[in-house]
Design an enzyme around this catalytic site. Structure first.
Site, short mmCIF file in Angstrom:
data_model
loop_
_atom_site.label_atom_id
_atom_site.label_comp_id
_atom_site.label_asym_id
_atom_site.label_seq_id
_atom_site.Cartn_x
_atom_site.Cartn_y
_atom_site.Cartn_z
N GLU A 89 0.82 -1.21 0.00
CA GLU A 89 0.00 0.00 0.00
C GLU A 89 0.86 1.27 0.00
OE1 GLU A 89 -3.01 0.55 3.24
OE2 GLU A 89 -4.36 -0.22 1.70
N HIS B 211 8.41 -26.66 1.02
CA HIS B 211 7.68 -27.73 0.35
C HIS B 211 6.55 -27.17 -0.49
CE1 HIS B 211 9.50 -31.16 2.65
NE2 HIS B 211 9.86 -30.15 3.40
N LYS C 254 -14.21 1.72 -3.15
CA LYS C 254 -15.10 2.10 -2.05
C LYS C 254 -16.34 2.82 -2.57
CE LYS C 254 -11.55 2.54 1.55
NZ LYS C 254 -10.89 3.46 2.50
#
Lengths: 428, 428
Positions: free
Chosen positions: A269, A290, A401
């Protein structure tokens, strides 16, 4: 915190940084440090974050929540209002900190059903007091307490800005209220009440976290060669300039897994701007050897791998075994196995000329996590200066938003209309 | 599973795939499907994985563990021996499945101290029976049971190959033993005993997982336009060829967070070869909109974002509020908020011309997770064919294993010597 950049040198890795290039970079670091130091002195927005180890009062936080009597804490917040607090309690080995930082109804129901509400404090965090996810969750949590006949007003603490709906609510219900510090973006607020309230409610030593952060702050200087935090930030930028567009962040400690999430927000950000910014890829050592190591060794040379570990820990012996082929483990501890895998992975990346950086703290504890939080914030601020981006804003998230608000009926927005105009191409 | 590739088209995103390019790609898909179908028919190593929905017997697994009487399961395994099993139980909403898949001594101690051992079954998984981390942990777990006076032999199930130390142990102690299927690499084994034993011990419907997988298998065909799994794999490769070197994988459901980890292993270890392979970056919606979205919108155009959600769920209303500015939430549910954020994020990426793909399943449940596991395995196998890599091996991890063994005293190795010769450059 110590940093070893040997495996990021051009003699070892491709991409890599030559020692001459490091010297040149150090001149940039000196300039950037002047800007940062001036910003700290004048408490300029964003830079003020780096003053928190001094300006945050642990005893003030502890006093504010002293009457909250609980064995567990449920934090209701999202992004920077949750990740820092979870990072701190995880590093402290505290299992009774729960976080509601998503708006997944099935998860909310499972979590609330699993908690012993009369013994669980609620910690609501939102600077504006209007964050949709946080307020929606808080309304759901409040209702769950009421349905269970438990008085939420006796066990709720609020961390918010000076004004706003949450501040009003805290005032009306006479709740313990803590201030979100001025000039500090959410992702830089872990070393304030935003990050420390759950630990304080659960009886941990918040002051030790700040003390660790202060030790890191005391290393800030005008040269990357004297300051581990700046060395990390500078080398990350140097590698990004040379093509390391991903930062694979791999703590070798389960208790630092939330720290990797916190780092991912900080890095993405703050620096993900104007076509720049490393993509944080979170992993966990030794587990993800792994899982991701094949790619990190044999894939593109477009990554730097950050390997993080503690040099001291409470160890545990591996019991003896008569199993053939495992006898070599018999005299070792789990910690020695973990260290061997850490060093083996580091060297295996170097053998494939994949750049990597080693970061070490003494222990995963209050002091250690304070050190790490501050050091990586300073690294990030330095990186932002070197990259020339606006480290402390996040303009690109506003679009979504506005779209979500429009979709939910707060009034039609241009963005909501764009959502409805999606180009569909479904394969059934 | 359904896939919507509209936001990966060149008319929407950069990089993007034109419809003409998709048509050309489909010819490659047809060829690849022939190879895959032949591999399945002849149970060739790796390709045999895609037969598991047919060849795995859920009732056989259930019978094998019928005498294991427990309320919780502790899986001891690592990588493909743990991630699939955790993915399945998480999708089923089962909270009592714990996993020891790291060699962190502090974590092992905390976990073992937190478990009610008399009510906890142990599920040990290692094909070779010699995996260092798994065997070390199993020795530690066994000792913890013995120290607590609890007979581990009465509550331990073993999943391993036909021969090896674990098979011998299971034989000597008369433990329930399940076979790791032949021809199936660990990361492709979720739809076998390797992934289904914990769910079976805890009384879940393993057959429903396989049924969901069979539905997905029935969609395999020679065209990406008829097969969602192939559409996903083909578009991912097409975007990688055009510069999308990261695959940001974002489920919008907490219960699918382990699925994102499972995907990360599948994708990285199968395709991360010969300088190719997308780096999986795990995230979680809606939470990480407050963490990663700034970067995904405003950073480099080197990513494809995979957005995954369920279209049905148990929802939960957001209680009414008199808080000004939040009234628009009053009539919504948490699920509607989550969906609005999903669609807003998807559109916000498209508005920034960042490629993204929508993946949907009906529900996060046994059928749904079976569908997802099979579909992404098929997508990965197809991607490997299109990329021309050896999908089913992981040669690059051997170096580190040899190094770790040497460091722990199994005899000096060339790799261990390289570890000791590390180029140091410490910043203190």
């Amino acid at each position: 915190m110590h940093v070893d950049i040997g495996n990021a040198l051009a003699e070892v890795a491709t991409p890599g940084v030559s020692e001459a290039a490091l010297e040149r970079l150090d001149a940039e670091v000196a300039d950037a440090h002047e800007t940062i130091a001036a910003g700290m002195s004048n408490a300029v927005f964003g830079y003020a974050s780096l003053n928190l180890p001094e300006t945050t009062s642990a005893s003030g936080i502890e006093r504010a929540v002293a009457d909250v009597d609980a064995d567990a804490v449920l934090t209701v917040g999202i992004g920077g209002s949750a990740l820092g607090a979870r990072t701190v309690t995880a590093a402290l080995g505290e299992p009774e900190h729960y976080v509601l930082d998503n708006v997944d109804p099935e998860h909310a129901t499972r979590l609330l059903d699993s908690l012993d509400l009369p013994r669980t404090a609620v910690n609501v965090v939102s600077r504006s007091g209007t964050t949709a996810e946080t307020l929606a969750n808080f309304l759901v949590v409040r209702e769950a307490y009421e349905d269970a006949g438990v008085d939420w007003t006796e066990r709720t603490a609020v961390t918010t800005g000076e004004t706003g709906p949450l501040a009003d609510l805290a005032d009306a219900e006479d709740l313990p209220t803590l201030a979100v510090p001025e000039g500090v973006p959410g992702r830089f607020s872990a070393l304030s009440a935003v990050g420390l309230v759950p630990a304080a409610i659960l009886g941990h030593d918040a002051e030790a976290v700040l003390a660790g952060a202060r030790e890191a702050r005391d290393t800030l200087s005008g040269s990357l060669f004297d300051c581990p935090a700046y060395a990390y930030g500078a080398v990350a930028v140097a590698l990004e300039r040379r093509g390391a567009h991903t930062n694979a962040f791999v703590p070798y400690a389960e208790a630092l897994e939330p720290f990797a999430e916190w780092f991912a927000q900080l890095w993405a950000e703050s620096l993900g701007k104007e076509g720049q910014g490393q993509t944080p890829a979170r992993a966990l050592g030794a587990t993800d050897q792994h899982s991701q190591l094949q790619l990190y060794r044999a894939g593109r040379h477009d990554k730097v791998v950050t390997l993080l570990r503690a040099t001291e820990r409470d160890d545990r012996a591996i019991p003896d075994t008569d199993v053939e082929g495992l006898a070599y483990l018999g005299d070792a501890t789990l910690g020695e196995l973990l260290d061997a895998e850490f060093e083996a992975t580091e060297a295996s990346l170097a053998a494939a000329r994949q750049p990597n950086v080693r970061v070490e703290v003494e222990r995963v504890d209050a002091r250690g996590v304070g050190d790490l939080l501050f050091s990586f914030e300073a690294a990030c601020v330095l990186a932002g200066e070197l990259m020339g981006v606006e480290t402390f804003t996040q303009p690109a998230v506003e679009w979504g938003k506005n779209a979500a608000r429009g979709l939910l009926g707060a009034g039609e927005t241009e963005e909501a209309a764009a959502v409805r105009g999606k180009r569909e191409y479904r394969i059934e």
